[in-house]
Design a protein around this motif. Structure first.
Motif, PDB file in Angstrom:
ATOM      1  N   ILE A 259       0.703  -1.278   0.012  1.00 28.85           N
ATOM      2  CA  ILE A 259       0.053   0.063  -0.290  1.00 28.85           C
ATOM      3  C   ILE A 259       0.707   1.431   0.075  1.00 28.85           C
ATOM      4  O   ILE A 259       1.982   1.121   0.584  1.00 28.85           O
ATOM      5  CB  ILE A 259      -0.895  -0.043   1.299  1.00 28.85           C
ATOM      6  N   VAL A 260       0.426   2.408  -0.592  1.00 26.63           N
ATOM      7  CA  VAL A 260       1.248   3.509  -0.746  1.00 26.63           C
ATOM      8  C   VAL A 260       0.548   4.510   0.132  1.00 26.63           C
ATOM      9  O   VAL A 260      -0.793   4.831   0.424  1.00 26.63           O
ATOM     10  CB  VAL A 260       1.083   4.110  -2.276  1.00 26.63           C
ATOM     11  N   VAL A 261       1.406   5.226   0.993  1.00 21.11           N
ATOM     12  CA  VAL A 261       1.123   6.520   1.631  1.00 21.11           C
ATOM     13  C   VAL A 261       1.848   7.629   1.390  1.00 21.11           C
ATOM     14  O   VAL A 261       3.169   7.390   1.361  1.00 21.11           O
ATOM     15  CB  VAL A 261       1.278   6.115   3.543  1.00 21.11           C
ATOM     16  N   SER A 262       1.126   8.650   0.717  1.00 21.49           N
ATOM     17  CA  SER A 262       2.130   9.740   0.172  1.00 21.49           C
ATOM     18  C   SER A 262       2.256  10.800   1.540  1.00 21.49           C
ATOM     19  O   SER A 262       1.393  10.844   2.342  1.00 21.49           O
ATOM     20  CB  SER A 262       1.348  10.468  -0.904  1.00 21.49           C
ATOM     21  N   GLY A 263       3.333  11.659   1.224  1.00 20.07           N
ATOM     22  CA  GLY A 263       3.678  12.433   2.392  1.00 20.07           C
ATOM     23  C   GLY A 263       2.592  13.842   2.569  1.00 20.07           C
ATOM     24  O   GLY A 263       2.555  14.440   3.589  1.00 20.07           O
ATOM     25  N   GLY A 264       2.047  14.166   1.321  1.00 20.36           N
ATOM     26  CA  GLY A 264       1.218  15.269   1.328  1.00 20.36           C
ATOM     27  C   GLY A 264       2.018  16.462   0.931  1.00 20.36           C
ATOM     28  O   GLY A 264       3.333  16.671   0.993  1.00 20.36           O
ATOM     29  N   ALA A 265       1.202  17.470   0.228  1.00 15.90           N
ATOM     30  CA  ALA A 265       1.909  18.603  -0.244  1.00 15.90           C
ATOM     31  C   ALA A 265       1.982  19.830   0.847  1.00 15.90           C
ATOM     32  O   ALA A 265       1.137  19.718   2.141  1.00 15.90           O
ATOM     33  CB  ALA A 265       0.996  19.478  -1.355  1.00 15.90           C
ATOM     34  N   MET A 266       2.857  20.697   0.890  1.00 16.08           N
ATOM     35  CA  MET A 266       2.947  21.768   1.597  1.00 16.08           C
ATOM     36  C   MET A 266       1.742  22.691   1.643  1.00 16.08           C
ATOM     37  O   MET A 266       1.067  22.505   0.658  1.00 16.08           O
ATOM     38  CB  MET A 266       4.181  22.607   1.152  1.00 16.08           C
TER      39      MET A 266
ATOM     40  N   ARG B 193       5.762  21.639   6.189  1.00 19.46           N
ATOM     41  CA  ARG B 193       6.420  20.304   5.719  1.00 19.46           C
ATOM     42  C   ARG B 193       5.542  20.103   4.390  1.00 19.46           C
ATOM     43  O   ARG B 193       4.570  20.735   4.175  1.00 19.46           O
ATOM     44  CB  ARG B 193       5.930  19.353   6.672  1.00 19.46           C
ATOM     45  N   GLY B 194       6.147  19.216   3.743  1.00 16.77           N
ATOM     46  CA  GLY B 194       5.601  18.528   2.503  1.00 16.77           C
ATOM     47  C   GLY B 194       6.034  18.853   1.246  1.00 16.77           C
ATOM     48  O   GLY B 194       7.204  19.458   1.248  1.00 16.77           O
ATOM     49  N   HIS B 195       5.679  18.305   0.365  1.00 18.24           N
ATOM     50  CA  HIS B 195       6.280  18.583  -1.230  1.00 18.24           C
ATOM     51  C   HIS B 195       5.448  19.651  -2.022  1.00 18.24           C
ATOM     52  O   HIS B 195       4.846  20.135  -1.360  1.00 18.24           O
ATOM     53  CB  HIS B 195       6.190  17.194  -1.994  1.00 18.24           C
ATOM     54  N   CYS B 196       5.880  19.839  -3.049  1.00 19.34           N
ATOM     55  CA  CYS B 196       5.619  20.984  -3.800  1.00 19.34           C
ATOM     56  C   CYS B 196       3.994  21.031  -3.974  1.00 19.34           C
ATOM     57  O   CYS B 196       3.164  20.025  -4.129  1.00 19.34           O
ATOM     58  CB  CYS B 196       6.218  21.021  -5.310  1.00 19.34           C
TER      59      CYS B 196
END
Ligand code: FES
Length: 571
Positions: free
Chosen positions: A141-148, A191-194
């Motif tokens: 299963i995939v868990v993404s880190g989420g965007a800023m 925190r988070g990605h673009c």
């Protein structure tokens, strides 16, 4: 529920010396004996690194996953793999995507794991982890880190796509260095990605549309407490997936890939999507070609009004209903019965969702832009294909004929682009060669090359640009990318010269240089290839085996799966 022997029992279920060795050293971490007695062992594959700022919160996220795994009766074990931070890694993170996939594949297979949770965030970490896991094929299963959270600067919302605008503003004197320094802190405030629909967000959407995540995974902001809830619930779910023996190959069917292509068109996803999805399909054994991206997404308009194709940010997408609300709109086009990690069809993920803001998620009847998806161009410049994102292009340039201004490589481009004597105007077609998978290992994101300063000063904001490299998912412009075969292989793209006439005919999906076949073959006979080839190390391996972008730029020997069996067991 299937009654299958746990893979981990080959380690922890043993007696005698072998069992002693497998358990004893683990116990130095304070793990009680009952954890080894038949509980599903779940690996948490972590790309945490302080050098990957987009994933720097992943240890905390892993703790939430662990809570869920314990709650469901599993035994969690967190392990690191190489991480890829888009902003720091040189020459380009893409060079190492395949290396990370090898790390993931071998780490999963070699260890006593029954299931795995992939913690994915910054651009390449998502495809690399999924590719590696596909080549083992255990429950995943995939868990993404989420965007800023959306950046705030001088009263405006900002995110990564503004970096390109700021840079051009600074080059033309409209923004000072000091203002740039202030803006950089304002943009990355959590925190988070673009926070735009760049490659990281595109990959998170891809994972959700493929059915590899729980619903809503892609859009929950990294800083939102519901991201932790999703991680916790994913921990619970993976334990059940092991009990049900629900593997990646059960989820990643041809139908699931078509759903991902359709959803990607509607959200205006990054051009990098094509390369990564093709590579994933190659690992799991689904027959997907570059032409499927045009066919499956035919007639799908742009529904998400997100930068770089639109106005809003990932945070806004979540508040508007997230990917479930987008997929509900696409319902008639999707393969509704495609199985997901929940053990239920994908339609269950979205059928009860609601859209709360039609300015962010439009309807099929009144889309944000009728042009969407990633268009595949063919022609004598790109026999195997080139790609273009029409929603990020200037409509008036989509049918365009102009004189080529050729840069033989990135150094040539950098040294001449701002030369006041460069023979170029707004109707020219900028051509950048030797930035393909082999020519510049990793295909750097330089395809949306900056416009010459003298044209910027005249107010030119877009031109037709062609290269065998990639473009950042946060970039925009009328840019044809991923030309295949790349210049380093000596195809027609390699023999284009300044002054040649190039025709982009978007309506007919074609990209050609107006040269006779005789002239093309004459130039090819005199072509001298001067690609720098590495003689050792990973780059040597990469250049020796990397495939062209229309095949996903994976290494030829990594395609397919070796399964989860360990064939030579020394114990
Ligand atoms: Fe990590 Fe953009 S730099 S997602």
């Amino acid at each position: 529920m299937k009654d299958k022997k746990l893979r981990s029992s080959e380690w922890f279920g043993r007696t005698g010396k072998d069992g002693f060795i497998y358990r004893s050293w683990m116990k130095n971490q304070g793990i009680p004996a009952h954890e080894f007695k038949g509980k599903p062992v779940i690996g948490i594959c972590n790309t945490w690194s302080e050098l990957t700022p987009c994933n720097a919160h992943f240890r905390e996220l892993a703790e939430s996953v662990k809570h869920g795994i314990y709650e469901a009766g599993g035994f969690p074990v967190e392990f690191p793999v190489m991480s890829l931070g888009e902003t720091l890694i040189k020459p380009t993170a893409m060079l190492y995507r395949n290396l990370v996939s090898m790390d993931v594949e071998e780490s999963i297979r070699a260890n006593p794991l029954d299931g795995v949770v992939l913690l994915c965030g910054c651009d390449k970490t998502t495809p690399a982890l999924i590719m590696g896991a596909c080549s083992v094929n255990i429950p995943t299963i995939v868990v993404s880190g989420g965007a800023m959270l959306t950046g705030k600067y001088q009263g405006h919302d900002i995110a990564t796509s503004d970096v390109w605008r700021f840079s051009e503003a600074q080059r033309s004197g409209r923004m000072t260095e000091e203002e740039m320094n202030i803006a950089e802190a304002c943009m990355s405030r959590s925190r988070g990605h673009c926070a735009v629909m760049g490659t990281a967000s595109t990959m998170a959407v891809m994972a959700e549309a493929l059915g590899l995540t729980l619903p809503e995974n892609a859009a929950i902001p990294a800083a939102d407490s519901r991201r932790k809830v999703l991680a916790h619930m994913s921990g619970i779910r993976i334990v059940d997936m092991v009990r049900e023996d629900l593997k990646l190959s059960d989820v990643l069917t041809r139908e699931a890939f078509e759903n991902a292509v359709i959803t990607n068109a509607a959200i205006g996803g990054s051009t990098n999507f094509i390369i990564h999805l093709l590579a994933i399909a190659g690992r799991i054994g689904v027959d997907l070609t570059i032409d499927d991206f045009d066919t499956s997404a035919k007639g799908i308009p742009l529904l998400a009004n997100l930068q770089p194709s639109g106005k809003y940010f990932m945070e806004d997408l979540y508040y508007a209903g997230g990917i479930p609300a987008v997929m509900k709109e696409l319902d008639a086009k999707l393969n509704r019965d495609a199985l997901t990690v929940t053990g239920k069809p994908i339609s269950n993920h979205y059928q009860n969702s609601t859209c709360y803001n039609r300015d962010v998620i439009a309807t099929m009847g009144a889309p944000f832009n009728p042009l969407a998806g990633i268009t595949v161009l063919k022609g004598n410049i790109c026999e195997h294909g080139a790609v273009m994102k029409p929603s990020a292009a200037t409509p008036a340039l989509l049918q365009h004929t102009g004189k080529a201004v050729v840069f033989e490589n990135i150094d040539d481009y950098k040294s001449r682009v701002d030369d006041p004597d460069l023979d170029i105007d707004e109707n020219s077609v900028m051509v950048l060669k030797n930035v393909g998978p082999k020519g510049y290992p990793g295909m750097p994101e330089v395809g949306n090359m900056s416009i010459p300063k003298k044209l910027l000063d005249k107010g030119v904001t877009d031109m037709v640009r062609i290269s065998d490299g990639r473009m950042s998912g946060t970039g925009f412009g009328t840019v044809a990318l991923h030309v295949s075969p790349e210049a380093a292989l000596g195809g027609t793209f390699a023999i284009i010269q300044s002054g040649d006439i190039i025709e982009l005919d978007f309506k007919n999906r074609s990209l050609n240089v107006q040269l006779s076949t005789e002239e093309i073959s004459k130039r090819k006979q005199h072509l001298i290839l001067n690609t720098d080839l590495a003689t050792r190390g990973y780059v040597y391996l990469y250049q020796s085996h990397v495939e062209q972008s229309h095949l996903g730029a994976d290494m030829d020997f990594l395609k397919g799966s070796s399964g989860s069996e360990i064939h030579k067991d020394s114990h």
